[in-house]
Design an enzyme around this catalytic site. Structure first.
Site, mmCIF file in Angstrom:
data_model
loop_
_atom_site.group_PDB
_atom_site.id
_atom_site.type_symbol
_atom_site.label_atom_id
_atom_site.label_comp_id
_atom_site.label_asym_id
_atom_site.label_seq_id
_atom_site.Cartn_x
_atom_site.Cartn_y
_atom_site.Cartn_z
ATOM 1 N N ASP A 197 23.510 42.177 35.194
ATOM 2 C CA ASP A 197 23.355 40.721 35.296
ATOM 3 C C ASP A 197 21.934 40.389 35.758
ATOM 4 O OD1 ASP A 197 24.251 38.060 35.315
ATOM 5 O OD2 ASP A 197 24.889 38.164 37.414
ATOM 6 N N ILE A 251 31.157 34.353 36.562
ATOM 7 C CA ILE A 251 31.773 33.868 37.805
ATOM 8 C C ILE A 251 31.527 34.866 38.936
ATOM 9 C CG2 ILE A 251 33.995 33.345 38.905
ATOM 10 C CD1 ILE A 251 34.820 32.490 35.912
HETATM 11 P P1 13P Z 1 28.286 31.329 40.015
HETATM 12 O O1 13P Z 1 27.343 31.291 41.167
HETATM 13 O O2 13P Z 1 28.649 29.954 39.552
HETATM 14 O O3 13P Z 1 29.499 32.136 40.293
HETATM 15 O O4 13P Z 1 27.523 32.007 38.766
HETATM 16 C C1 13P Z 1 27.446 33.405 38.657
HETATM 17 C C2 13P Z 1 26.505 33.844 37.593
HETATM 18 O O5 13P Z 1 26.034 33.097 36.758
HETATM 19 C C3 13P Z 1 26.139 35.265 37.593
HETATM 20 O O6 13P Z 1 25.180 35.582 36.639
HETATM 21 O O1 G3H Z 2 23.579 35.071 39.198
HETATM 22 C C1 G3H Z 2 23.600 35.671 40.267
HETATM 23 C C2 G3H Z 2 24.844 36.323 40.689
HETATM 24 O O2 G3H Z 2 25.662 35.407 41.366
HETATM 25 C C3 G3H Z 2 24.547 37.559 41.482
HETATM 26 O O3 G3H Z 2 24.150 37.256 42.767
HETATM 27 O O4 G3H Z 2 22.009 38.525 42.979
HETATM 28 O O5 G3H Z 2 23.288 37.766 45.008
HETATM 29 O O6 G3H Z 2 24.158 39.634 43.578
HETATM 30 P P1 G3H Z 2 23.340 38.375 43.637
HETATM 31 ZN ZN ZN Z 3 23.763 34.024 36.314
#
Ligand code: 13P
Ligand code: G3H
Ligand code: ZN
Length: 316
Positions: free
Chosen positions: A81, A254
């Protein structure tokens, strides 16, 4: 079974969206697998840079491999991510991830294209798929003038050009959501008009919605009643997921909502049992609650009940 997001998106497109859930530890992973099997849903495990460096990235990889053995029915993708270029290459080389996100959305358009293209070339050479991002998430404030606000949203014409020039497999679009618990300050909502324009230019192409936690008021109230101080939090109405899926959104991210479940469980647990100190006691409650949360979310996404059909689709 670990699969690519590409296959999951092919099955879901136009009908439902796949839940992409961020994980950071053992209890979340166990709850995630249980919740998805309880609701018979395919899913995406997302690992952020922060999650990889929380302990050592090898721990999460080991835990997910173990979960794959313990829950052999599960069908899921493992996705990086919000990766930068170096982290994408690290994940591509690891042989573990089936999908990576290159997030160069803060760069100018041409630079975003150049970086994304390099990552796509490296990933595709190993059969790994790539998500990129165009536009700026971060909330469209009510006080911002319409023109300025829309400037942060993904431009549909640019989206088409971006996809064609990069060869990317899916695209995260900015349509009014933002990360975290404080998404909207008033009456704003998602820009389905922009989404529809993007789909018109990219028919059949999988789109991704980040920042899609709902931040349920009841959850926030319970956290605050148990000593929390989360004021004014507001998220995305989960009844918007299905209409978004019809407009080409196949992956919905999410994270925050899962963090709220963790916070509520642990605050309430230690309020109720102030003398307890065995970490497994709240851990057991959390795994059960997290599984319930995932199963409920999958109903909104429409991914619940799709597992068997996805299995057959993958065999065909
Ligand atoms: P939220 O903060 O709405 O859960 O979004 C998570 C997200 O986009 C992770 O890439
Ligand atoms: O988009 C971000 C996600 O919610 C991940 O959050 O970078 O704090 O793990 P993090
Ligand atoms: Zn995100």
């Amino acid at each position: 079974m670990i699969v690519t997001t590409k296959k999951l998106f092919e099955h879901a497109y136009g009908k439902y969206a796949i839940g992409a859930y961020n994980i950071n530890n053992l209890e979340q992973i166990v709850g995630l697998f249980r919740g998805n099997l309880d609701s018979q849903a395919p899913f995406i495990i997302q690992i952020s840079k922060g999650a990889r460096s929380y302990t050592d990235k090898a721990f999460l990889e080991g835990l997910i491999r173990a979960a794959d053995d313990v829950f052999p029915e599960a069908i899921f993708a493992v996705h990086l991510d919000h990766g930068d270029e170096a982290t994408c290459y690290d994940c591509i080389d690891s042989g573990f991830y089936s999908s990576v996100m290159i997030d160069a959305s803060s760069e100018p358009f041409e630079e975003n294209i150049a970086i994304t293209k390099r990552v796509v070339e490296a990933a595709h050479a190993k059969g790994i798929v790539v998500e990129a991002e165009l536009g700026m998430l971060g909330g469209v404030e009510e006080h911002v003038k319409v023109d300025e606000a829309n400037a942060k949203l993904t431009d549909p014409d640019q989206a088409k050009e971006f996809v064609e020039r990069t060869g990317v497999d899916s695209l995260a679009v900015a349509i009014g959501t933002s990360h975290g618990a404080f998404k909207f300050t008033g009456s704003q909502s998602l820009h389905f008009d922009v989404l529809a324009e993007i789909q018109k230019r990219l028919p059949g192409f999988p789109l991704v919605m980040h920042g899609s936690s709902s931040v349920p008021q009841e959850e926030v109230d319970r956290i605050n009643a148990a000593g929390g101080q989360i004021a004014g939090a507001k998220g995305v109405d989960a009844t918007q997921f299905r209409p978004a899926a019809k407009l080409g959104v196949t992956k919905i991210n999410i994270d925050t909502d899962g963090r709220l479940v963790w916070t509520r469980v642990h605050r309430e647990f230690f309020n109720e049992f102030p003398a307890k100190f065995d970490l497994r006691d709240p851990g057991k409650v959390f795994m059960g609650e997290y599984a319930k949360f995932i199963a409920a979310k999958n109903e909104y996404l429409g991914s619940a009940g799709q597992l068997q059909q996805v299995r057959e689709f993958l065999k065909a």
